[in-house]
Design a protein around this motif. Structure first.
Motif, PDB file in Angstrom:
ATOM      1  N   THR A 176      13.031   1.710 -16.010  1.00 65.77           N
ATOM      2  CA  THR A 176      13.416   0.871 -14.728  1.00 65.77           C
ATOM      3  C   THR A 176      12.202   1.429 -13.439  1.00 65.77           C
ATOM      4  OG1 THR A 176      14.505   3.098 -13.479  1.00 65.77           O
ATOM      5  CG2 THR A 176      15.375   0.845 -15.470  1.00 65.77           C
ATOM      6  N   PHE A 224      13.170  -5.556 -27.300  1.00 64.76           N
ATOM      7  CA  PHE A 224      15.064  -4.716 -27.029  1.00 64.76           C
ATOM      8  C   PHE A 224      14.787  -3.174 -26.128  1.00 64.76           C
ATOM      9  CE2 PHE A 224      17.777  -1.194 -29.109  1.00 64.76           C
ATOM     10  CZ  PHE A 224      18.167  -1.205 -28.557  1.00 64.76           C
ATOM     11  N   ASN A 253       7.815   3.003 -19.809  1.00 67.90           N
ATOM     12  CA  ASN A 253       8.170   2.447 -21.082  1.00 67.90           C
ATOM     13  C   ASN A 253       6.863   2.663 -21.948  1.00 67.90           C
ATOM     14  OD1 ASN A 253      10.097   1.259 -22.861  1.00 67.90           O
ATOM     15  ND2 ASN A 253      11.381   1.040 -21.613  1.00 67.90           N
ATOM     16  N   ASP A 282      11.708  -9.564 -30.123  1.00 69.01           N
ATOM     17  CA  ASP A 282      12.350  -8.913 -30.233  1.00 69.01           C
ATOM     18  C   ASP A 282      12.726  -7.709 -30.133  1.00 69.01           C
ATOM     19  OD1 ASP A 282      13.838 -11.370 -29.807  1.00 69.01           O
ATOM     20  OD2 ASP A 282      14.469 -11.760 -31.432  1.00 69.01           O
ATOM     21  N   SER A 309      14.427  -3.046 -22.695  1.00 67.40           N
ATOM     22  CA  SER A 309      15.748  -3.349 -22.641  1.00 67.40           C
ATOM     23  C   SER A 309      15.964  -2.506 -21.783  1.00 67.40           C
ATOM     24  CB  SER A 309      16.163  -4.667 -22.584  1.00 67.40           C
ATOM     25  OG  SER A 309      16.630  -3.734 -23.749  1.00 67.40           O
ATOM     26  N   PRO A 310      17.029  -2.796 -20.405  1.00 68.66           N
ATOM     27  CA  PRO A 310      17.904  -2.112 -19.810  1.00 68.66           C
ATOM     28  C   PRO A 310      19.298  -1.842 -21.405  1.00 68.66           C
ATOM     29  CG  PRO A 310      17.874  -3.606 -18.138  1.00 68.66           C
ATOM     30  CD  PRO A 310      16.940  -4.296 -19.318  1.00 68.66           C
ATOM     31  N   ARG A 311      19.192  -2.097 -22.125  1.00 66.32           N
ATOM     32  CA  ARG A 311      20.250  -1.906 -22.945  1.00 66.32           C
ATOM     33  C   ARG A 311      19.562  -0.458 -23.943  1.00 66.32           C
ATOM     34  NH1 ARG A 311      23.758  -6.085 -24.178  1.00 66.32           N
ATOM     35  NH2 ARG A 311      23.336  -8.110 -23.147  1.00 66.32           N
ATOM     36  N   ALA A 312      18.853  -0.179 -23.987  1.00 64.67           N
ATOM     37  CA  ALA A 312      17.690   0.826 -24.428  1.00 64.67           C
ATOM     38  C   ALA A 312      17.628   1.613 -23.586  1.00 64.67           C
ATOM     39  CB  ALA A 312      16.628   0.333 -25.594  1.00 64.67           C
ATOM     40  N   HIS A 313      17.958   1.672 -22.718  1.00 64.01           N
ATOM     41  CA  HIS A 313      17.956   3.680 -21.794  1.00 64.01           C
ATOM     42  C   HIS A 313      18.213   4.029 -21.917  1.00 64.01           C
ATOM     43  CE1 HIS A 313      17.772   1.227 -17.936  1.00 64.01           C
ATOM     44  NE2 HIS A 313      16.678   0.964 -18.273  1.00 64.01           N
TER      45      HIS A 313
END
Ligand code: NAP
Length: 267
Positions: free
Chosen positions: A11, A245, A156, A241, A248-252
């Motif tokens: 983040t 992913f 990231n 995609d 993204s926050p879904r892969a924190h």
């Protein structure tokens, strides 16, 4: 160096100030660096990151209509420079330019790469050198420069590998070695940079349509499709995609991994 307190992997911690984007996208201050953003996968990533509000810096050896249009449409959020992965001075100049213009980096996608097919026994040393420099050494140097900027707030890194790194194919041994090197680099670097809130992963695409694969003969394309459980080549959007992913926050909680996106051809 110490890890930033409270940094959440991947983040942007604290420093993003909404500036308002003249082109209407919801700008939020995050800065993405994408190598080879003029066409193919890099171009799709640049388009989607701009649409998501990122500021985007990219380079390629040559400009084209896409880079010119992006400069016109996103004058404050798009940065393109001519730079060549095989020329360290041009890479250093690019990173200096990004730092001067945007002052930070939150995401790096090491996307640019070159494929050259030739049997190893006849490959000239100069060609081996160029392939390793373009696909491995230069991405490492770019990673070092960007990761130093990321230590301030977290970030990231996604390295674009290839299924050639995990399966043997004739005529691509040097390219395969470079891509396998990128995968190993990503894993070890994830261990070093996790404490700074920086995640490092690689994506491992199978064949997808782009200029790089334009020369695949109809016969070979048919063979690839036949060997792929999903029965087709991938699309550049599907590879993008997976990268988005990972960022993204879904892969924190995902770091040090290689994500294979190949319709099952290596399973
Ligand atoms: N296409 C596939 O089936 C496939 C499969 C697995 C993995 N991959 C990997 O996916 C990534 C993207 O591939 P793609 O198919 O989108 O490639 P592409 O269409 O050939 O685009 C490559 C991009 O990299 C830039 N580039 C190439 N050499 C460069 C250099 N020496 N210095 C600076 N920029 C350079 C190109 O611009 P300029 O030519 O103007 O410099 C272009 O913007 C690559 O890392 C590739 O190895 C591709």
């Amino acid at each position: 160096m110490t890890a930033p307190a409270g940094a959440v992997p991947g983040t942007v911690a604290g420093s993003a100030t909404p500036e308002g984007a003249p082109d209407g996208a919801p700008e939020d201050g995050r800065v993405a660096v994408v190598s080879g953003g003029s066409r193919g996968l890099g171009r799709v990533l640049v388009e989607r990151l701009l649409a998501d509000g990122w500021r985007v810096a990219t380079f390629s050896r040559t400009a084209n209509d896409f880079t010119a249009d992006s400069e016109r449409l996103h004058p404050t959020r798009f940065h393109w420079e001519a730079a060549d992965l095989t020329e360290p001075a041009s890479m250093r100049a690019f990173v200096r330019g990004v730092n001067r213009r945007f002052g930070r980096a939150d995401l790096l996608v090491n996307n640019a790469g070159v494929l050259h097919q030739e049997l190893f026994l006849t490959t000239a040393p100069k060609r081996i050198d160029t392939l390793l420099t373009t696909n491995l050494l230069a991405p490492m140097m770019l990673t070092q420069a960007c990761a130093r900027l990321m230590t301030r707030q977290g970030g990231n890194i996604v390295n674009v590998s290839s299924i050639n790194a995990i399966r043997g194919y004739r005529g691509v041994s040097v390219y395969a070695a470079a891509k396998a090197g990128l995968d190993g680099f990503s894993r070890s670097l994830a261990r070093e940079l996790g404490a700074f809130g920086i995640r490092v992963n690689s994506i491992v695409p199978g064949f997808f349509d782009s200029e790089m694969t334009a020369e695949v003969t109809a016969g070979n394309r048919e063979k690839i499709q036949h060997r792929t459980p999903l029965g087709r080549l991938g699309t550049v959007e599907e590879i993008a995609d997976a990268i988005l992913f990972l960022t993204s926050p879904r892969a924190h909680f995902v770091t040090g991994q290689s994500l294979v996106i190949d319709g099952g051809i290596t399973c």
